[in-house]
Design a protein around this motif. Sequence first.
Motif, PDB file in Angstrom:
ATOM      1  N   LEU A  32       1.071  -1.139   0.111  1.00 44.31           N
ATOM      2  CA  LEU A  32       0.619  -0.242   0.237  1.00 44.31           C
ATOM      3  C   LEU A  32       1.097   1.669   0.359  1.00 44.31           C
ATOM      4  CD1 LEU A  32      -3.245   1.282  -0.151  1.00 44.31           C
ATOM      5  CD2 LEU A  32      -2.693   0.754   2.274  1.00 44.31           C
ATOM      6  N   PRO A  33       1.924   1.197   0.775  1.00 42.58           N
ATOM      7  CA  PRO A  33       2.906   2.237   0.196  1.00 42.58           C
ATOM      8  C   PRO A  33       3.273   3.109  -0.597  1.00 42.58           C
ATOM      9  CG  PRO A  33       3.721   1.266   2.284  1.00 42.58           C
ATOM     10  CD  PRO A  33       2.718   0.293   1.763  1.00 42.58           C
ATOM     11  N   GLU A  34       3.289   1.520  -1.669  1.00 44.03           N
ATOM     12  CA  GLU A  34       4.270   2.298  -2.447  1.00 44.03           C
ATOM     13  C   GLU A  34       3.391   2.219  -4.105  1.00 44.03           C
ATOM     14  OE1 GLU A  34       7.050  -0.526  -0.602  1.00 44.03           O
ATOM     15  OE2 GLU A  34       5.644  -0.532  -1.408  1.00 44.03           O
ATOM     16  N   ALA A  35       1.750   2.137  -3.163  1.00 41.96           N
ATOM     17  CA  ALA A  35       0.464   2.747  -4.191  1.00 41.96           C
ATOM     18  C   ALA A  35       0.183   3.739  -4.098  1.00 41.96           C
ATOM     19  CB  ALA A  35      -0.983   1.656  -3.986  1.00 41.96           C
ATOM     20  N   VAL A  36       0.244   4.241  -2.667  1.00 40.15           N
ATOM     21  CA  VAL A  36       0.120   5.615  -2.086  1.00 40.15           C
ATOM     22  C   VAL A  36       0.947   6.331  -3.110  1.00 40.15           C
ATOM     23  CG1 VAL A  36       0.377   7.233  -0.252  1.00 40.15           C
ATOM     24  CG2 VAL A  36      -0.928   5.630  -0.128  1.00 40.15           C
ATOM     25  N   LEU A  37       2.247   5.993  -2.940  1.00 40.69           N
ATOM     26  CA  LEU A  37       3.633   7.339  -4.539  1.00 40.69           C
ATOM     27  C   LEU A  37       2.990   7.162  -5.503  1.00 40.69           C
ATOM     28  CD1 LEU A  37       6.540   5.675  -2.722  1.00 40.69           C
ATOM     29  CD2 LEU A  37       5.568   7.716  -1.929  1.00 40.69           C
ATOM     30  N   ALA A  38       2.566   5.933  -6.074  1.00 41.01           N
ATOM     31  CA  ALA A  38       2.024   6.206  -7.701  1.00 41.01           C
ATOM     32  C   ALA A  38       1.181   6.975  -7.190  1.00 41.01           C
ATOM     33  CB  ALA A  38       2.318   4.910  -7.908  1.00 41.01           C
ATOM     34  N   PHE A  39       0.087   7.244  -6.328  1.00 41.23           N
ATOM     35  CA  PHE A  39      -1.574   7.855  -6.979  1.00 41.23           C
ATOM     36  C   PHE A  39      -0.927   9.420  -6.788  1.00 41.23           C
ATOM     37  CE2 PHE A  39      -3.425   4.005  -7.337  1.00 41.23           C
ATOM     38  CZ  PHE A  39      -5.123   4.541  -7.923  1.00 41.23           C
ATOM     39  N   GLU A  40       0.210   9.634  -5.548  1.00 46.19           N
ATOM     40  CA  GLU A  40       0.623  11.237  -5.360  1.00 46.19           C
ATOM     41  C   GLU A  40       0.557  11.814  -6.433  1.00 46.19           C
ATOM     42  OE1 GLU A  40       3.686  13.048  -2.895  1.00 46.19           O
ATOM     43  OE2 GLU A  40       3.782  11.089  -2.390  1.00 46.19           O
ATOM     44  N   GLU A  41       1.906  10.505  -7.492  1.00 46.14           N
ATOM     45  CA  GLU A  41       2.060  11.161  -8.959  1.00 46.14           C
ATOM     46  C   GLU A  41       1.271  11.058  -9.847  1.00 46.14           C
ATOM     47  OE1 GLU A  41       4.840  12.806  -9.088  1.00 46.14           O
ATOM     48  OE2 GLU A  41       5.151  11.900  -7.566  1.00 46.14           O
ATOM     49  N   ALA A  42       0.014  10.778  -9.515  1.00 43.41           N
ATOM     50  CA  ALA A  42      -1.323  10.724  -9.988  1.00 43.41           C
ATOM     51  C   ALA A  42      -1.885  12.144 -10.264  1.00 43.41           C
ATOM     52  CB  ALA A  42      -2.424   9.576 -10.460  1.00 43.41           C
ATOM     53  N   GLY A  43      -2.172  12.100  -9.243  1.00 43.85           N
ATOM     54  CA  GLY A  43      -2.514  13.518  -8.124  1.00 43.85           C
ATOM     55  C   GLY A  43      -1.732  15.015  -9.005  1.00 43.85           C
TER      56      GLY A  43
ATOM     57  N   ALA B 251      -3.967  10.607  -1.019  1.00 40.52           N
ATOM     58  CA  ALA B 251      -2.838  10.230  -1.962  1.00 40.52           C
ATOM     59  C   ALA B 251      -2.380  11.054  -2.875  1.00 40.52           C
ATOM     60  CB  ALA B 251      -2.133   9.152  -2.383  1.00 40.52           C
ATOM     61  N   GLU B 252      -4.006  11.200  -3.673  1.00 46.25           N
ATOM     62  CA  GLU B 252      -4.147  11.721  -5.754  1.00 46.25           C
ATOM     63  C   GLU B 252      -4.147  13.974  -4.681  1.00 46.25           C
ATOM     64  OE1 GLU B 252      -6.369  10.269  -9.076  1.00 46.25           O
ATOM     65  OE2 GLU B 252      -7.529   9.636  -7.324  1.00 46.25           O
ATOM     66  N   GLN B 253      -5.176  13.764  -3.455  1.00 52.27           N
ATOM     67  CA  GLN B 253      -5.354  15.179  -3.306  1.00 52.27           C
ATOM     68  C   GLN B 253      -3.861  16.038  -2.268  1.00 52.27           C
ATOM     69  OE1 GLN B 253      -7.700  16.764  -3.659  1.00 52.27           O
ATOM     70  NE2 GLN B 253      -8.823  15.948  -2.519  1.00 52.27           N
ATOM     71  N   LEU B 254      -2.761  14.750  -1.926  1.00 54.78           N
ATOM     72  CA  LEU B 254      -1.430  15.195  -1.432  1.00 54.78           C
ATOM     73  C   LEU B 254      -0.952  15.436  -3.528  1.00 54.78           C
ATOM     74  CD1 LEU B 254       0.775  15.893   0.841  1.00 54.78           C
ATOM     75  CD2 LEU B 254       0.913  12.765   0.119  1.00 54.78           C
ATOM     76  N   GLY B 255      -0.885  14.750  -3.651  1.00 52.88           N
ATOM     77  CA  GLY B 255       0.344  15.506  -5.109  1.00 52.88           C
ATOM     78  C   GLY B 255      -0.934  16.647  -5.528  1.00 52.88           C
ATOM     79  N   SER B 256      -2.187  16.650  -5.391  1.00 51.43           N
ATOM     80  CA  SER B 256      -2.397  17.894  -6.324  1.00 51.43           C
ATOM     81  C   SER B 256      -2.059  19.628  -5.119  1.00 51.43           C
ATOM     82  CB  SER B 256      -3.810  18.174  -6.359  1.00 51.43           C
ATOM     83  OG  SER B 256      -4.280  19.303  -6.351  1.00 51.43           O
ATOM     84  N   ALA B 257      -1.587  18.872  -3.787  1.00 52.30           N
ATOM     85  CA  ALA B 257      -1.475  19.770  -3.118  1.00 52.30           C
ATOM     86  C   ALA B 257       0.150  20.347  -3.171  1.00 52.30           C
ATOM     87  CB  ALA B 257      -1.061  19.268  -1.774  1.00 52.30           C
TER      88      ALA B 257
ATOM     89  N   ALA C 203       1.017  12.456   7.617  1.00 53.33           N
ATOM     90  CA  ALA C 203      -0.900  11.447   8.162  1.00 53.33           C
ATOM     91  C   ALA C 203      -1.281  10.601   6.191  1.00 53.33           C
ATOM     92  CB  ALA C 203      -1.929  12.548   8.176  1.00 53.33           C
ATOM     93  N   VAL C 204      -1.039  10.389   4.785  1.00 52.91           N
ATOM     94  CA  VAL C 204      -1.359   9.909   4.298  1.00 52.91           C
ATOM     95  C   VAL C 204       0.009   8.673   4.990  1.00 52.91           C
ATOM     96  CG1 VAL C 204      -0.732   9.592   2.293  1.00 52.91           C
ATOM     97  CG2 VAL C 204      -2.005  11.346   2.577  1.00 52.91           C
ATOM     98  N   TYR C 205       1.350   9.441   4.815  1.00 55.31           N
ATOM     99  CA  TYR C 205       1.810   8.261   4.423  1.00 55.31           C
ATOM    100  C   TYR C 205       2.064   6.894   5.575  1.00 55.31           C
ATOM    101  CZ  TYR C 205       4.869  10.615   1.081  1.00 55.31           C
ATOM    102  OH  TYR C 205       5.335  10.908  -0.481  1.00 55.31           O
TER     103      TYR C 205
END
Length: 297
Positions: free
Chosen positions: A76-87, A173-179, A223-225
């Motif tokens: 799941l941590p790796e998925a979060v990193l990928a979705f952060e980039e998508a955001g 994670a997407e919101q984090l990437g956008s922020a 918080a997300v990580y």
Amino acid sequence: MDFQLTDDQVALRKGVRELLEGRFGGPALREAVAWDAAAPDPGAPALDRALWRELGDAGFFALRVPEDEGGVGLGLPEAVLAFEEAGRALLPGPLVATFLAARDVTGAARGETVVTAVSGGLVPWLDAADVVRGDATGAVPLRSVDPLTPLHRVPGDDGEAGGAPEADLLLAAEQLGSAGKTCETAVRYARERTQFGQPIGAFQAVKHLCAQMLVRTEVARAAVYAASVTGDTAEIAAAKLLADEAAVRGARDCLQVHGGMGFTWEADVHLHLKRAWVRAGLGQPAARAEEELAAAL
């Protein structure tokens, strides 16, 4: 607990960013929003199926599918990193639903099948989906504020049921990437734009806006990580709340730093704000997340 990224995680984040910058960079984003959203009957933007399959070929949707099932076998941590980039990239489409369906919907892991889901009473990309998870009976189209997220609402569904915790975390994670992206954009503009003979970033009011954006982003990141490591439902609820705030308020502050320029169609800032508004309405409602977090505390 050590939250520093490993070398493999840094490489994964770098690889996803390079993939998206090459395939869905600024010109591609602009082309995607070029459809006439102001028309009396604009329809909906088309989902880029070729891009979807490229994401599948790159292993984006199969990140959490075990290797013995043909996936990448990460956590799941790796998925979060990928979705952060998508955001960061404002990548359009029902990414979360397709990702979560990768193990049990044929073709989802390879990007050949597009999956959407009822989330918070809303259904994004309903007309483009091959598979719909949840009861979307009677769903009616909405005039979405985000030109790249067509929406339907399910009558009688007030969104109280929420969604799966993992879906909420990936949205966060997407919101984090956008922020993070809007914070970087604001700082860069504050350094480049001059007024009264000096960069506007030298003015205290602009400094405060940028500093507040950074603080909200980094608090949300922690918080997300952390939630991606523990998987705790209360921590996921907190992560979504913080990431929603960082994305929405960050985009607003970025608009403020840009002044009148930020409100123009040519700037990308308004696209981040509109997507952040939509994501904040998906998944578990904020009020219910606050109650869950309060109960846990």
